[in-house]
Design an enzyme around this catalytic site. Structure first.
Site, PDB file in Angstrom:
ATOM      1  N   SER A 131      29.084  17.555 -69.519  1.00  0.00           N
ATOM      2  CA  SER A 131      29.254  18.722 -70.722  1.00  0.00           C
ATOM      3  C   SER A 131      28.969  19.648 -71.108  1.00  0.00           C
ATOM      4  CB  SER A 131      29.532  17.328 -71.640  1.00  0.00           C
ATOM      5  OG  SER A 131      28.145  17.481 -71.756  1.00  0.00           O
ATOM      6  N   ASP A 132      29.416  20.494 -71.889  1.00  0.00           N
ATOM      7  CA  ASP A 132      28.750  21.795 -71.884  1.00  0.00           C
ATOM      8  C   ASP A 132      27.557  20.969 -72.957  1.00  0.00           C
ATOM      9  OD1 ASP A 132      27.190  24.014 -72.794  1.00  0.00           O
ATOM     10  OD2 ASP A 132      29.780  24.941 -72.336  1.00  0.00           O
ATOM     11  N   TRP A 133      26.929  21.511 -74.119  1.00  0.00           N
ATOM     12  CA  TRP A 133      25.640  21.544 -74.602  1.00  0.00           C
ATOM     13  C   TRP A 133      25.961  20.700 -75.610  1.00  0.00           C
ATOM     14  CZ3 TRP A 133      20.802  23.203 -74.275  1.00  0.00           C
ATOM     15  CH2 TRP A 133      19.088  22.250 -75.347  1.00  0.00           C
ATOM     16  N   ALA A 134      25.811  19.466 -76.016  1.00  0.00           N
ATOM     17  CA  ALA A 134      26.461  18.458 -77.258  1.00  0.00           C
ATOM     18  C   ALA A 134      27.768  18.349 -77.570  1.00  0.00           C
ATOM     19  CB  ALA A 134      25.663  18.133 -78.322  1.00  0.00           C
ATOM     20  N   SER A 135      28.667  18.768 -76.498  1.00  0.00           N
ATOM     21  CA  SER A 135      30.204  19.279 -76.731  1.00  0.00           C
ATOM     22  C   SER A 135      30.561  17.192 -76.267  1.00  0.00           C
ATOM     23  CB  SER A 135      30.686  19.555 -75.433  1.00  0.00           C
ATOM     24  OG  SER A 135      30.233  19.185 -74.259  1.00  0.00           O
TER      25      SER A 135
END
Length: 777
Positions: free
Chosen positions: A306-310
């Protein structure tokens, strides 16, 4: 030996090519030589080794491999004692972390790797990820600028240089390349990609993956690459960061996905999801994109992060009820590793125990992660990237600086050169250098340079000073920003202070030539840097106009991370050089081009609009039912146009001038009709008709005139970078196959239809030399 064992209470046996672990009561598997022995076995495949490890992992350890934490403390200092940092620290030691990001430097990486290898039960080494976007410490041009070179081998080498420095600093995984296609320069992250075209973007995606990963991922100077952001992030509505992408399936399959598919075919190790919603679902939770398409249809063998905290942000989207529901949806969709939200490590075990998630999904994710670690050679030696001597010898070495200088020169685009004002004479002139960016050694580095030192670039003024035959007078004229720029803060622009104008104007009056260095600050583009206006920020436009009033011999050097709307400059300023943010060697590259020691050959990878109202504007648009441009003098209203500005862009895709001139002629096609499975053979003659040796990007476009879905008016389907001495001519040949002539329908099925095609060949997307052929069953 990389693994040390104080006691081993289990043994490993191999039979008939399958590994089975025999447990001897309770045991501690810490840094075991048996694991190393298994990795070194010449008879076992990596898949068998991975399965062997999976058999002895607890559920908690499996989920831990799916968890990535950001660096959160000084690894070489004392351990954190309380709060969230202490929890993360204990998670690392207990094997509940599979990867760390933004930990860098041999000393730091060795210490964090040591925590896992020597403290956790299984000692499975960490992946160390980092945003190596256009270099590590020695910076190449921003990726959009590199794309302007259209030099695939140079771009590949640039990625290899970045990989060599990152690997020498302990990093084994980069969150690059970004392969998002975008038609909207308001979106700040256009600086991170290859522009608007899927064909060019696909070639560059493959080159960057191959540059980062090399021929052998186990080599000491290569790192794992990431294709991001899957998918459609570059079509963020209104160009606003983190916004939804509202496109149809034809655009998805024909414009968005090709570079991702090319990255997959190049063997990219990982994919990263985006922050955006697509078709009503956040892409981090899209089973269609991640599992059905990427993993099943495309056969992707790596893992998805995932991207950051997505993952957790799907709650904010309104797609997931809570963090547990977000983790449930993400893992089922096909996300294998969670970047920083802790959703997997906090929630997956409970979801499995409750029967909401099948453990087979966890096994598949962990299998993919472990496989990448094996391919990198981390099981062989978890400290392989932690050589202090190699770090000292590699980072910032002369060879790397020469490579980024070469890349920077190739990235520069000459947009205008009336009266041959360029190249500059090398002696006997008085040159005024004006502009807030002329003496800036920090902005030139561009965005996404978090490992590089501030102000480590060569400013344009410094580069010009290397030529001593002319007298240089520098006057800033005005400040661009009024605060200290950082990666995370908003910039504050000078919109009122013109106190430096007077000195600048006096210098301009007394000069033979004026070089104005204007544009955006390096931190004005990149993630979170969307803009509603694409003009020259602050008081730069007024400064330029005032200087032009007193000296018409003006050269505008643009520093920017996206296409700008510079219609006034295009109409008035005789010479314009698009110099982007070119990284460490910016000033030397620009000076060598301005003085003619390097003949510019760059071509625009994105269309430049006349103003923001034209956006999105791109060359491969559809025709519409009323495309006809009325003849001069006709006062017709009912056709596709704006009433206050031309339809045509300021500078089209593929555009770029040279100090020499090229003539295209004798466009020939081998025959008038071809069968669907035949290669179409095309040739054109190119002559260097100017006074300089030079390079030209010969571009081939097609138009499928009639199809079951409407096709663009033009599509790039071939290009060649050709170098010719003055007066030299060459026959350039192209071949078109089904891959170039086909398209994807609404359901994502690739088809090649019989019918009539037009071919255009020339210097940019407005190429006028054309012919036709018929494709038959």
């Amino acid at each position: 030996m990389p693994y040390k064992t104080d006691r081993i209470k289990w043994c490993l046996s191999i039979s008939l090519g399958l590994s089975a672990f025999i447990f001897l009561n309770s045991f501690r598997f810490a840094n075991t030589s048996n694991l190393l022995e298994m990795q070194r076995s010449q008879t076992d495949s990596i898949d068998v080794k991975v399965d062997s490890i999976l058999k002895i992992m607890t559920l908690e350890e499996k989920v831990g491999q799916m968890n990535q934490y950001n660096g959160f403390w000084d690894v070489t200092g004392p351990s954190p004692k309380d709060g969230n940092a202490a929890k993360k620290y204990e998670d690392i030691k207990s094997g509940r972390v599979g990867s760390m990001l933004t930990v860098r430097g041999v000393d730091q990486v060795r210490e964090v790797q040591k925590l896992v290898v020597e403290e956790s039960r299984l000692g499975i080494p960490l992946l160390i990820g980092f945003d190596v976007i256009h270099g590590y410490k020695t910076l190449s041009p921003i990726p959009l600028a590199e794309a302007a070179s259209w030099d695939i081998e140079a771009i590949k080498k640039s990625a290899a240089v970045a990989a060599s420095e990152a690997a020498a600093s302990g990093i084994n995984w980069t969150f690059a390349p970004m392969v998002d296609i975008s038609r909207d320069p308001r979106w700040g992250r256009v600086m991170e990609g290859a522009g608007e075209d899927p064909y060019l973007g696909s070639k560059i995606a493959r080159a960057r993956v191959e540059g980062f990963q090399g021929k052998n991922l186990n080599a000491i100077n290569t790192i794992a690459a990431t294709a991001k952001h899957f998918a459609a992030y570059g079509f963020a509505e209104a160009g606003k960061e983190y916004n939804k992408a509202d496109i149809g399936t034809v655009t998805l399959h024909n414009m968005v996905l090709p570079p991702f598919k090319a990255a997959n075919q190049a063997g990219v190790s990982t994919f990263m999801t985006g922050f955006n919603e697509f078709n009503g679902i956040p892409v981090t939770g899209s089973e269609y994109l991640l599992r059905d398409l990427l993993k099943n249809k495309w056969g992707f063998q790596g893992f998805v992060i995932s991207d950051w905290a997505s993952i957790e942000e799907m709650v904010t989207h309104g797609y997931a009820r809570d963090k547990a529901d977000a983790a449930n949806k993400a893992v089922k969709a096909g996300v294998d590793m969670d970047m920083e939200s802790s959703s997997f490590v906090d929630e997956l075990i409970g979801l499995i125990q409750a029967g909401a998630v099948r453990e087979e999904l966890i096994d598949d994710a962990v299998r993919r992660i472990l496989k990448v670690k094996f391919l990198l050679g981390l099981f062989d030696d978890p400290y392989k990237y932690c050589d202090v001597e190699r770090e000292l010898q590699t980072i910032g070495c002369e060879e790397n600086r020469k490579a980024v200088l070469d890349m920077a020169k190739k990235s520069i685009v000459l947009l205008k050169n009336e009266n041959n004002l360029l190249p500059l004479k090398k002696q006997g002139q008085k040159i005024a250098v004006i502009g807030p960016l002329a003496d800036d050694s920090n902005s030139v580095l561009g965005s996404w340079r978090i490992a590089s030192e501030d102000s480590s670039g060569v400013s344009i003024l410094e580069g010009l000073k290397q030529y001593t035959g002319n007298k240089l007078i520098f006057k800033k004229g005005a400040d661009l920003i009024t605060n200290k720029p950082t990666f995370i803060n908003e910039l504050e622009f000078n919109t009122t202070d013109k106190s430096g104008f007077e000195e600048a104007l006096l210098a301009a009056k007394a000069a033979d030539v004026v070089i104005m260095v204007l544009g955006e600050h390096g931190f004005q583009s990149g993630e979170g840097r969307s803009r509603t206006q694409l003009d020259l920020p602050g008081v730069q436009q007024e400064l330029m106009e005032e200087v032009f009033k007193v000296n018409k011999n003006c050269i505008l050097v643009l520093n920017n991370g996206r296409p700008l709307a510079i219609e006034w400059a295009a109409e008035h300023i005789p010479s314009i050089v698009e110099a982007w943010h070119l990284g460490t060697e910016t000033g030397n590259a620009v000076a060598q081009v301005l003085y003619g020691d390097y003949n510019p050959s760059g071509k625009l990878p994105m269309t430049f609009p006349r103003n923001v109202g034209q956006i999105p504007i791109y060359y491969n648009h559809k025709n519409t039912g009323r495309p006809v441009d009325p003849q001069p003098g006709e006062n017709m209203v009912f056709w596709s146009h704006y009433s206050d500005i031309k339809n045509a862009p300021l500078f089209p895709f593929g555009y770029g001038l040279s100090y020499t001139s090229f003539n295209y002629s004798n466009l020939n096609i081998e025959k008038e009709s071809y069968a669907v499975n035949e290669e179409v053979q095309i040739s054109v003659e190119l002559i260097n008709t100017g006074d300089y040796d030079g390079k030209e990007v010969v571009q081939l476009y097609i138009r499928d005139l009639f199809a079951k879905i409407v096709r663009p008016v033009r599509e790039l389907k071939g290009f060649q970078l050709v170098e010719l001495k003055k007066g030299e001519s060459k026959i350039i040949k192209f071949s078109l196959t089904s891959e170039e002539l086909g398209f994807y329908d609404q359901d994502g099925n690739f088809t090649v239809e019989p019918g009539e095609f037009e071919i255009f060949v020339g210097t940019d997307s407005n190429a006028s030399l054309k012919t036709r052929f018929l494709l038959k069953e």
